[in-house]
Design a protein around this motif. Structure first.
Motif, short mmCIF file in Angstrom:
data_model
loop_
_atom_site.label_atom_id
_atom_site.label_comp_id
_atom_site.label_asym_id
_atom_site.label_seq_id
_atom_site.Cartn_x
_atom_site.Cartn_y
_atom_site.Cartn_z
N HIS A 99 34.23 42.50 -62.85
CA HIS A 99 34.02 40.95 -62.85
C HIS A 99 33.13 40.49 -62.31
CE1 HIS A 99 35.19 40.64 -58.52
NE2 HIS A 99 36.24 41.57 -58.77
N THR A 102 30.43 41.62 -66.68
CA THR A 102 30.35 40.39 -66.71
C THR A 102 29.48 39.66 -65.46
OG1 THR A 102 32.53 39.85 -65.58
CG2 THR A 102 32.61 40.41 -68.12
N SER A 103 28.50 38.82 -66.00
CA SER A 103 27.76 38.29 -65.21
C SER A 103 27.25 39.19 -64.00
CB SER A 103 28.70 37.10 -64.34
OG SER A 103 27.88 36.08 -63.57
N VAL A 109 27.84 41.00 -70.37
CA VAL A 109 28.03 39.59 -70.73
C VAL A 109 27.53 38.49 -69.88
CG1 VAL A 109 30.11 37.96 -71.08
CG2 VAL A 109 30.51 40.62 -71.35
N ASP A 110 26.56 37.81 -70.58
CA ASP A 110 26.00 36.59 -70.25
C ASP A 110 25.32 36.83 -68.55
OD1 ASP A 110 25.41 33.99 -70.99
OD2 ASP A 110 26.84 33.02 -69.51
N HIS A 126 30.61 31.14 -69.88
CA HIS A 126 30.35 32.25 -69.30
C HIS A 126 31.59 33.36 -69.34
CE1 HIS A 126 27.65 34.19 -66.54
NE2 HIS A 126 28.92 34.15 -65.33
N TRP A 127 32.76 32.47 -69.28
CA TRP A 127 34.10 33.57 -69.34
C TRP A 127 34.59 33.35 -70.56
CZ3 TRP A 127 35.83 30.33 -64.28
CH2 TRP A 127 35.09 30.59 -63.16
N TYR A 139 35.49 35.79 -72.22
CA TYR A 139 36.81 36.82 -72.37
C TYR A 139 38.09 36.23 -72.01
CZ TYR A 139 35.17 37.03 -67.72
OH TYR A 139 34.47 36.61 -66.53
#
Length: 300
Positions: A29, A97-98, A122-123, A281-282, A284
């Protein structure tokens, strides 16, 4: 919830889903989140994978030490997990992610990319701050300079709730780039999402978050990505970059630079990128079915 004691004695909590004999898939995360942000994804992703979802140190249920606010420390924590579960090198898939993407880049720099068969970023752009060769067309839309970082750190300490509400506003696509049919302020989805993400963020310490963000924004991963995942590295790790056209954090061109760095000008290289518009951005969290399909198609 089970925990792992990292090599420095810090307890890191995690969840697992699926059959332990299946191909490992690690979900990392981002900043101020927890493993709970993947609650909408794990049931589907674990049908064919053994899914490991840690709470990063300083986040969620994991210990909240005063030290350890470095991306490199989080990468070493990831190494502790891989060693603990005795995952076979070259057989692991991972989604970052991030901040989670930066953790994977750092891991590859410290330990090589050999552990991973597939990675999904992811992003996250490889550099947040604006430099002479890297500006608003690539870097972070908000925290992109020492001045912006200082303001964020101050707010995280003095008014953490306001700081986290700002993060939520940037990370949910229906807030950062609203469309006519999106949830609006006061709707159940709007309120439920805010309660959830604010609750997870408030489990951490604002001072510590600020120190971690200082380390995160100071890192320039461009050369490391090219060296450790690029064509001259010998890496066979397949890479998917998910960029977001409605992200409040990065313009899509920033994360997509990772594709260029990995492929190094080679046509049909190991990396490919996609731009999605069905979330922020989130994404998912906002559109789990679409995200899950995107990831599983890549992991096949």
């Amino acid at each position: 919830m089970p925990s792992l004691k990292a090599n420095d004695g810090i307890n890191l909590y995690y969840r697992t889903y699926g059959s332990i004999g299946a191909t490992p898939l690690i979900l990392l995360h981002g900043f101020t989140g927890s493993g709970e942000v993947f609650r909408r994804n794990v049931n589907t992703l674990s049908q064919d994978h053994y899914v490991l979802v840690p709470d990063l140190r300083g986040h969620g249920s994991s210990d909240k030490p005063k030290a350890g606010y470095h991306v490199a420390r989080l990468a070493l924590d990831l190494r502790n997990f891989i060693d603990h579960f005795q995952f076979q090198e070259g057989k692991i898939s991972a989604i970052g992610t991030s901040l989670g993407a930066a953790i994977l880049w750092c891991y590859c720099e410290l330990f090589s990319a050999r552990a991973f068969s597939h990675v999904v970023f992811v992003d996250q752009a490889p550099l947040q701050n604006y430099l002479t060769d890297w500006g608003p067309e690539y870097g972070n839309r908000g925290c992109n300079s020492p001045e912006a970082l200082g303001k964020m750190q101050q707010t995280l300490e003095t008014d953490p709730r306001a700081a986290h509400i700002g993060t939520i506003a940037a990370c949910l696509g229906y807030r950062s780039h609203p469309r006519p049919d999106d949830p609006t302020a006061g709707s159940k989805e709007w309120e439920d999402d805010e309660v959830f993400f604010l609750g997870e963020a408030l489990k951490g310490d604002g001072w510590w978050y600020g120190k971690l963000m200082a380390d995160h924004t100071a890192n320039d991963w461009r050369y490391s990505i090219a060296q450790n995942l690029g064509p001259d590295s010998g890496s066979t790790t397949k890479v998917l970059v998910v960029a977001i056209s409605r992200s409040g954090c990065f313009p899509a061109a920033g994360p997509l630079k990772v594709v260029e760095l990995v492929n190094g000008g080679i046509k049909d290289g190991l990396a490919r990128g996609v731009i999605v518009d069905w979330g922020g951005h989130w994404c998912y969290w906002e559109k789990p079915e679409m995200f899950n399909k995107l990831v599983l198609d890549f992991l096949l």
